[in-house]
Design a protein around this motif. Sequence first.
Motif: not given
Length: 377
Positions: A76-82
């Motif tokens: 979830r955090a990685m998708i948000s970072l992208i």
Amino acid sequence: MDTHDHKPETNASGFIAPTSNAVEPEFELSTVPGHENAAPIPEEAAIADSAPIDPKPKKSRTPFQESLRRFRRDKRAMISLIVILCIVVIAILGPFIYHHIGGLYKQQLGTHIIGPDVYHTYDHQELDRAHEMPSPQYWLGTDGIGRDILARLMQGMLISIVLAVVVEIVDISLGITVGVLAGYYGGWIDQFLARLADLLFAFPGLLFIILVAGILGGWADDTLGAVPVIGAGGNARLLLISIVLAFTSWPLMARYVRGQTLQIKEQQYIEAARTSGTNDLTILTRHIVPNLFSIVMVASTLNIAGTIIGEAGISYLGLGVRPPGASIGLMISDASQSLSAYPWELLVPSLTLVIIVLSFSFIGDGLRDAFDPHSKD
């Protein structure tokens, strides 16, 4: 008694021959390599014996590397970072690309022939093309006075990003300075800084922003409006809002930093540094401040979401970015007047604001779980 038979026999060279009662050492011939009766060596053991030994053992990960590994595993955090990276790229590079997409056309209410470098700007308006739906020329349609919604949305995202960066620079600088000094020295310094932070906590931040914007807003329009970068296009009040938002947000950062500093200064390596004669400035800059990285990064990431919401709220009330400028809050304010007839114009900036705020919130949660895994318990 004849004792001659019990004497050991000797040969001509004088060596004594062993008697028949001597105990011979027992050898397992099957264990001697190369013997004809030796058992075959297993293939796995032979490969293991012939495998080269790595002279350099693998280094163990540092706590920071372990935290980054946990953060990368948070989908979830990685998708948000992208998503945030895409928004930043669109906000910075999008207008330059968008100004070269499209052809020339003649205005209906005039004789001018304009190109995409004109009608794809956030402040260009054509009253005869108001409330248009998405089309090849205007990808997200136009608003109530014929301005390109996509161009204004990219400008609004850029305003939100710039404001968040400016606020966080001030927030981190003041928060670390005040928090470290209060936590490390204590005494009257801690009491003075703590009371100052409590005073700012007691005053409502939104009310303070409205008060300052209402009193100094006209001065900012007259004084900062002439500045090419800061005040151009109705953005004169952005600097004023940035300072006020940073002034109201740093006490929370200082409180986080102070609590962490109180724990760090009791560690053994800090005591060892003091014993060896290291001065306070070196201890603060080399041992305490670097260890505050995790909590400062988590707190600042979560604070960005509040900063963007605060700017949108101020602009929605008409105390922030002024026309012909563009911000997400101002777009929501303009679109709310025609919500029943044209809900699309309100949906686009509102959905963008929700995506930005949720993405920063998820990134902050991911950083908190990565750098403090016990926080889940």
